[in-house]
Design an enzyme around this catalytic site. Sequence first.
Site, PDB file in Angstrom:
ATOM      1  N   TYR A 107       0.737  -1.147  -0.039  1.00 54.04           N
ATOM      2  CA  TYR A 107      -0.051  -0.100   0.013  1.00 54.04           C
ATOM      3  C   TYR A 107       0.833   1.221   0.070  1.00 54.04           C
ATOM      4  O   TYR A 107       1.622   1.526   1.044  1.00 54.04           O
ATOM      5  CB  TYR A 107      -1.045   0.010   1.241  1.00 54.04           C
ATOM      6  N   HIS A 122       0.189 -12.063   1.173  1.00 53.92           N
ATOM      7  CA  HIS A 122      -0.529 -11.073   0.455  1.00 53.92           C
ATOM      8  C   HIS A 122      -1.513 -11.904  -0.399  1.00 53.92           C
ATOM      9  O   HIS A 122      -2.879 -11.802  -0.438  1.00 53.92           O
ATOM     10  CB  HIS A 122      -0.153 -10.197   0.001  1.00 53.92           C
TER      11      HIS A 122
HETATM   12  P1  NDP Z   1     -14.027  -0.895   1.165  1.00 56.66           P
HETATM   13  O1  NDP Z   1     -15.008  -1.917   0.733  1.00 56.66           O
HETATM   14  O2  NDP Z   1     -13.396  -0.871   2.558  1.00 56.66           O
HETATM   15  O3  NDP Z   1     -14.389   0.584   0.571  1.00 56.66           O
HETATM   16  C1  NDP Z   1     -13.234   1.682   0.600  1.00 56.66           C
HETATM   17  C2  NDP Z   1     -13.931   2.903  -0.128  1.00 56.66           C
HETATM   18  O4  NDP Z   1     -15.401   3.171  -0.046  1.00 56.66           O
HETATM   19  C3  NDP Z   1     -12.962   3.913  -0.194  1.00 56.66           C
HETATM   20  O5  NDP Z   1     -12.972   4.381  -1.366  1.00 56.66           O
HETATM   21  C4  NDP Z   1     -13.978   4.925   0.789  1.00 56.66           C
HETATM   22  O6  NDP Z   1     -13.327   6.269   0.462  1.00 56.66           O
HETATM   23  C5  NDP Z   1     -15.219   4.626   0.472  1.00 56.66           C
HETATM   24  N1  NDP Z   1     -16.036   4.358   1.525  1.00 56.66           N
HETATM   25  C6  NDP Z   1     -15.690   4.259   3.038  1.00 56.66           C
HETATM   26  N2  NDP Z   1     -16.796   4.327   3.794  1.00 56.66           N
HETATM   27  C7  NDP Z   1     -17.723   5.034   3.072  1.00 56.66           C
HETATM   28  C8  NDP Z   1     -19.248   5.377   3.619  1.00 56.66           C
HETATM   29  N3  NDP Z   1     -19.397   5.168   4.819  1.00 56.66           N
HETATM   30  N4  NDP Z   1     -20.135   5.878   2.682  1.00 56.66           N
HETATM   31  C9  NDP Z   1     -19.277   6.144   1.404  1.00 56.66           C
HETATM   32  N5  NDP Z   1     -18.039   5.488   0.967  1.00 56.66           N
HETATM   33  C10 NDP Z   1     -17.274   4.967   1.693  1.00 56.66           C
HETATM   34  O7  NDP Z   1     -12.721  -1.169   0.251  1.00 56.66           O
HETATM   35  P2  NDP Z   1     -11.118  -1.403   0.352  1.00 56.66           P
HETATM   36  O8  NDP Z   1     -10.652  -2.165  -0.865  1.00 56.66           O
HETATM   37  O9  NDP Z   1     -10.304  -0.491   0.920  1.00 56.66           O
HETATM   38  O10 NDP Z   1     -11.129  -2.660   1.415  1.00 56.66           O
HETATM   39  C11 NDP Z   1     -10.969  -2.465   2.935  1.00 56.66           C
HETATM   40  C12 NDP Z   1      -9.465  -2.898   3.456  1.00 56.66           C
HETATM   41  O11 NDP Z   1      -9.208  -4.227   3.038  1.00 56.66           O
HETATM   42  C13 NDP Z   1      -8.279  -2.436   2.514  1.00 56.66           C
HETATM   43  O12 NDP Z   1      -8.181  -0.868   2.991  1.00 56.66           O
HETATM   44  C14 NDP Z   1      -7.102  -3.134   2.706  1.00 56.66           C
HETATM   45  O13 NDP Z   1      -6.722  -2.873   4.131  1.00 56.66           O
HETATM   46  C15 NDP Z   1      -7.840  -4.515   2.779  1.00 56.66           C
HETATM   47  N6  NDP Z   1      -7.581  -5.201   1.433  1.00 56.66           N
HETATM   48  C16 NDP Z   1      -7.023  -6.329   1.249  1.00 56.66           C
HETATM   49  C17 NDP Z   1      -6.858  -6.835  -0.110  1.00 56.66           C
HETATM   50  C18 NDP Z   1      -6.139  -8.064  -0.081  1.00 56.66           C
HETATM   51  O14 NDP Z   1      -5.809  -8.779  -1.239  1.00 56.66           O
HETATM   52  N7  NDP Z   1      -5.510  -8.796   1.159  1.00 56.66           N
HETATM   53  C19 NDP Z   1      -7.571  -6.351  -1.179  1.00 56.66           C
HETATM   54  C20 NDP Z   1      -8.320  -5.459  -0.961  1.00 56.66           C
HETATM   55  C21 NDP Z   1      -8.543  -4.616   0.325  1.00 56.66           C
HETATM   56  P3  NDP Z   1     -12.920   7.235   1.631  1.00 56.66           P
HETATM   57  O15 NDP Z   1     -11.668   6.705   2.004  1.00 56.66           O
HETATM   58  O16 NDP Z   1     -12.833   8.579   0.698  1.00 56.66           O
HETATM   59  O17 NDP Z   1     -13.811   7.514   2.672  1.00 56.66           O
END
Ligand code: NDP
Length: 277
Positions: free
Chosen positions: A53, A111
């Site tokens: 990240y 990962h």
């Molecule tokens: P999420 O499903 O957690 O969504 C995050 C996105 O949604 C961001 O763009 C955020 O924007 C937006 N968001 C968050 N809360 C709200 C809300 N209440 N209302 C509207 N929009 C919202 O996606 P992620 O892919 O980030 O998954 C979560 C975590 O999982 C990652 O951050 C990471 O740590 C992990 N991960 C692990 C992976 C792996 O391969 N092991 C792959 C993908 C993720 P904003 O930040 O602008 O609020």
Amino acid sequence: MQSLLLPSGRPIPKLGQGTWRMGERRSQRPQEIAALREGIDLGLTLIDTAEMYGEGGAERVIAEAVADCRDRIFLVSKVYPHHASRADVIKACERSLQRLQTNYLDLYLLHWRGGISLDQTFAGFHALKTAGKIREFGVSNFDRADMEEAIAQPYGNEIAVNQVLYNLMRRGIEWDLLPWCQQHQIPIMAYSPLEQGRLLQNQTLGNIAQRRQVSPAQVAIAWLLRQDNILTIPKSATPDRIKEHSAAREIQLPPEELKALDQVFPPPTGPVPLEML
Ligand code: NDP
């Protein structure tokens, strides 16, 4: 229930904070730190990151956010598959610790599966555990067949979690991976619980949220948290959204709402290959 137990008996919070896309732009840093701090104050003390990240940038942001409260944090990082040989995993972990300004990780994950054999990676994880640099290790993006293979490796019985894509729109793991993990008492760490925001446009989710005067994100998180063996790590760099996520722990979805969600987001009716983001 605010936490669940890892196979070792160590507790892990059921709701945490993701950090993908953090640490990429210097101008965003204050907001990212504010969001993480807001979460910590509300008890979202599980923080998930990875060397990937922001190419280490997210780990640096976290270092600043947790500098005065590291001992209250359950810190998770992940190693790239191409750093997963016995020797390289140790070096990669040491770089992560340096960026995070800490001397241990609570949990260290592979990962995703790459070309290096799992016995190499687990030997590295085990050495890190023995040296006190990590407390637990686990895997990510492992399907059921990968898990079967993984637990048969030396130290494979120490796998603490499997972190995979799981949300209302991605229910494939309910066919076999989720029951398999339940049977082996290995928690699933659900990533992208909001489908990176795309889920939140759904009409049924919106209607349920509106009736209950909560947000669609809260319904999506509550849907995951109601399950015993699941923890989740929604990401937001917006403190108000972190407050929303935290409050989702109070929401109980009644059977009629779960049924309405099943109609729009049906559970799998056969095997589905594990999806990744
Ligand atoms: P999420 O499903 O957690 O969504 C995050 C996105 O949604 C961001 O763009 C955020 O924007 C937006 N968001 C968050 N809360 C709200 C809300 N209440 N209302 C509207 N929009 C919202 O996606 P992620 O892919 O980030 O998954 C979560 C975590 O999982 C990652 O951050 C990471 O740590 C992990 N991960 C692990 C992976 C792996 O391969 N092991 C792959 C993908 C993720 P904003 O930040 O602008 O609020």
